[in-house]
Scaffold this motif. Structure first.
Motif, PDB file in Angstrom:
ATOM      1  N   LEU A 124       0.851  -1.218   0.075  1.00 45.22           N
ATOM      2  CA  LEU A 124      -0.019  -0.102   0.096  1.00 45.22           C
ATOM      3  C   LEU A 124       0.747   1.203  -0.092  1.00 45.22           C
ATOM      4  CD1 LEU A 124      -2.887  -0.991   2.562  1.00 45.22           C
ATOM      5  CD2 LEU A 124      -2.866  -0.769   0.153  1.00 45.22           C
ATOM      6  N   THR A 125       0.912   1.762  -0.966  1.00 44.64           N
ATOM      7  CA  THR A 125       1.823   2.951  -1.098  1.00 44.64           C
ATOM      8  C   THR A 125       1.115   4.260  -0.946  1.00 44.64           C
ATOM      9  OG1 THR A 125       1.152   3.469  -3.483  1.00 44.64           O
ATOM     10  CG2 THR A 125       3.272   2.074  -3.142  1.00 44.64           C
ATOM     11  N   ALA A 126       1.929   5.587  -0.549  1.00 44.47           N
ATOM     12  CA  ALA A 126       1.021   6.781   0.041  1.00 44.47           C
ATOM     13  C   ALA A 126      -0.115   7.143  -1.181  1.00 44.47           C
ATOM     14  CB  ALA A 126       2.021   7.629   0.322  1.00 44.47           C
ATOM     15  N   ARG A 127       0.274   7.099  -2.564  1.00 41.18           N
ATOM     16  CA  ARG A 127      -0.379   7.372  -3.513  1.00 41.18           C
ATOM     17  C   ARG A 127      -1.698   6.670  -3.343  1.00 41.18           C
ATOM     18  NH1 ARG A 127       1.537  11.275  -6.843  1.00 41.18           N
ATOM     19  NH2 ARG A 127       3.965  11.534  -6.625  1.00 41.18           N
ATOM     20  N   ARG A 128      -1.672   5.371  -3.401  1.00 41.77           N
ATOM     21  CA  ARG A 128      -2.779   4.480  -3.438  1.00 41.77           C
ATOM     22  C   ARG A 128      -3.769   4.879  -2.211  1.00 41.77           C
ATOM     23  NH1 ARG A 128      -2.093  -1.803  -4.101  1.00 41.77           N
ATOM     24  NH2 ARG A 128      -1.337  -0.963  -5.941  1.00 41.77           N
ATOM     25  N   VAL A 129      -3.107   4.887  -0.999  1.00 40.33           N
ATOM     26  CA  VAL A 129      -4.036   5.357   0.050  1.00 40.33           C
ATOM     27  C   VAL A 129      -4.705   6.618  -0.041  1.00 40.33           C
ATOM     28  CG1 VAL A 129      -3.830   5.973   2.556  1.00 40.33           C
ATOM     29  CG2 VAL A 129      -2.490   4.059   1.727  1.00 40.33           C
ATOM     30  N   LEU A 191       7.045  -0.785   3.653  1.00 38.64           N
ATOM     31  CA  LEU A 191       7.567  -0.430   2.523  1.00 38.64           C
ATOM     32  C   LEU A 191       8.905   0.731   2.468  1.00 38.64           C
ATOM     33  CD1 LEU A 191       4.510   0.336   0.196  1.00 38.64           C
ATOM     34  CD2 LEU A 191       6.045  -1.560   0.091  1.00 38.64           C
ATOM     35  N   SER A 192       8.723   1.503   3.374  1.00 32.80           N
ATOM     36  CA  SER A 192      10.023   2.498   3.679  1.00 32.80           C
ATOM     37  C   SER A 192      11.214   1.620   4.136  1.00 32.80           C
ATOM     38  CB  SER A 192       9.819   3.455   4.522  1.00 32.80           C
ATOM     39  OG  SER A 192       8.632   4.459   4.187  1.00 32.80           O
ATOM     40  N   LEU A 199       7.507   7.828   3.576  1.00 35.99           N
ATOM     41  CA  LEU A 199       7.420   8.690   4.810  1.00 35.99           C
ATOM     42  C   LEU A 199       7.163  10.112   4.659  1.00 35.99           C
ATOM     43  CD1 LEU A 199       9.557   6.692   7.690  1.00 35.99           C
ATOM     44  CD2 LEU A 199       7.206   6.339   6.762  1.00 35.99           C
ATOM     45  N   THR A 200       7.604  10.640   3.332  1.00 39.19           N
ATOM     46  CA  THR A 200       7.694  11.928   3.096  1.00 39.19           C
ATOM     47  C   THR A 200       6.302  12.366   2.572  1.00 39.19           C
ATOM     48  OG1 THR A 200       8.394  11.501   0.737  1.00 39.19           O
ATOM     49  CG2 THR A 200      10.308  11.833   2.570  1.00 39.19           C
ATOM     50  N   TYR A 201       5.373  11.507   2.312  1.00 31.24           N
ATOM     51  CA  TYR A 201       4.153  12.163   2.010  1.00 31.24           C
ATOM     52  C   TYR A 201       3.237  12.664   3.301  1.00 31.24           C
ATOM     53  CZ  TYR A 201       5.163   9.808  -2.218  1.00 31.24           C
ATOM     54  OH  TYR A 201       5.467   9.595  -3.576  1.00 31.24           O
TER      55      TYR A 201
END
Length: 333
Positions: A124-129, A191-192, A199-201
């Protein structure tokens, strides 16, 4: 292997949570029996229970990073079964045949849940969330949840309704948001750690705030329920409400059953019903806990020569009066 690690973490964590809840209830009972009751947060035993609860929640948090929501949430049955057995030690309860039967049903249902749980990608990437957060199904779900929570909060605050269903429904509504946030945060941290920095999102920190806020209010309402009702009643009902809200949030937000087969969905729902039936069997015919009421020594009442002791029934219409069955009592009164 990744999902197996998540299952083991969730099972161990929920067992630890069942221990912590029984310790907290034991602390509440000890404080209530004192001549000068003190606030529960002054008890070392209560803080010990809170510490174990924190460790259990950390373990659950880690498990969501390795397994789907629909696989981790139903493992709360470990808390139900653990509470039924551990209460024998902490709260001096009696083990019943219904506890064993209910535990067997719950374990069987959980086995079906785990076996037929959806197998979805965990990256689950930040963009997907972010995309999930602005999707129409989740927005509609959030609005309905906020409305229901406000109604329950109104009855809780303004009408002083502290029924166990009201308290645990508020806990479940908050838990659905907690599960969504925990799953997102744990996955982005995982993922990080693998080299894909997430963590930069800003959505990562939004989810942390949502997780912390919902957890804080969960502890408040859950502790209120533990203070007013038995742990053997709170823990199973909390399992039913929490599992339902977590599975619904996983279906709506993470779309975990989007590609599942019809048979798998049916067996998963059957496992849910079987687990809930086991929970019902465990909590059925549970006696309500009451504090010991001091006996009235008739020998210490002026004008009385009786030396017998009468246990008053606080629920009787004649509470505070002597029984009429004894003729000697009638004549003396």
């Amino acid at each position: 292997q990744t999902q197996l690690l998540g299952v083991l973490l969730a099972a161990a964590s929920n067992f630890l949570i069942s221990v912590s809840l029984n310790i907290q209830k034991c602390a509440h009972l000890r404080l209530a029996c004192q001549r000068e009751p003190k606030p529960y947060y002054t008890s070392k035993l209560w803080w010990c229970g809170i510490t174990l609860l924190g460790l259990g929640e950390v373990g659950n948090f880690t498990a969501y990073g390795f397994a789907p929501v629909a696989l981790v949430a139903p493992l709360g049955c470990v808390s139900v079964i653990g509470s039924a057995f551990i209460s024998v030690l902490f709260l001096k309860k009696t083990m019943r045949a219904a506890d064993i039967l209910g535990g067997t049903l719950t374990v069987t249902g959980t086995y079906l849940l785990v076996t037929f749980a959806p197998n979805v990608p965990q990256d689950l990437t930040a963009r997907r969330v972010q995309n999930y957060l602005v999707s129409w199904p989740f927005l509609i779900y959030s609005i309905l949840e906020i409305i229901i929570f406000c109604i329950l909060l109104y009855f809780y605050k303004r009408k002083a309704v502290k029924h166990i269903v009201v308290l645990l429904m508020m806990v479940a509504l908050l838990a659905s948001l907690t599960v969504i946030a925990v799953k997102a945060v744990a996955s982005m941290i995982t993922l990080s750690a693998k080299g894909k920095m997430q963590l930069t999102y800003s959505v990562f920190y939004i989810m942390i705030v949502l997780m912390a806020t919902s957890c804080a209010f969960q502890v408040k309402f859950l502790n209120q329920a533990m203070h007013l009702y038995e742990a053997t009643a709170v823990v199973p009902m909390n399992f039913v409400f929490f599992t339902t809200s977590a599975v619904i949030s996983g279906v709506i937000f993470y779309r975990e059953f989007q590609s599942a087969a019809l048979l798998s969905m049916f067996m998963f729902l059957f496992g849910c019903l079987l687990s809930f039936l086991g929970v019902f069997v465990i909590v059925r015919n549970k006696k309500e806990e009451r504090l010991q009421i001091p006996f009235i020594d008739c020998g210490h009442i002026p004008g009385q020569k009786l030396t017998g002791k009468i246990q008053p029934d606080s629920h009787s219409s004649r509470y505070g009066t002597l029984n009429n069955e004894d003729d000697s009592v009638k004549s003396q009164s």
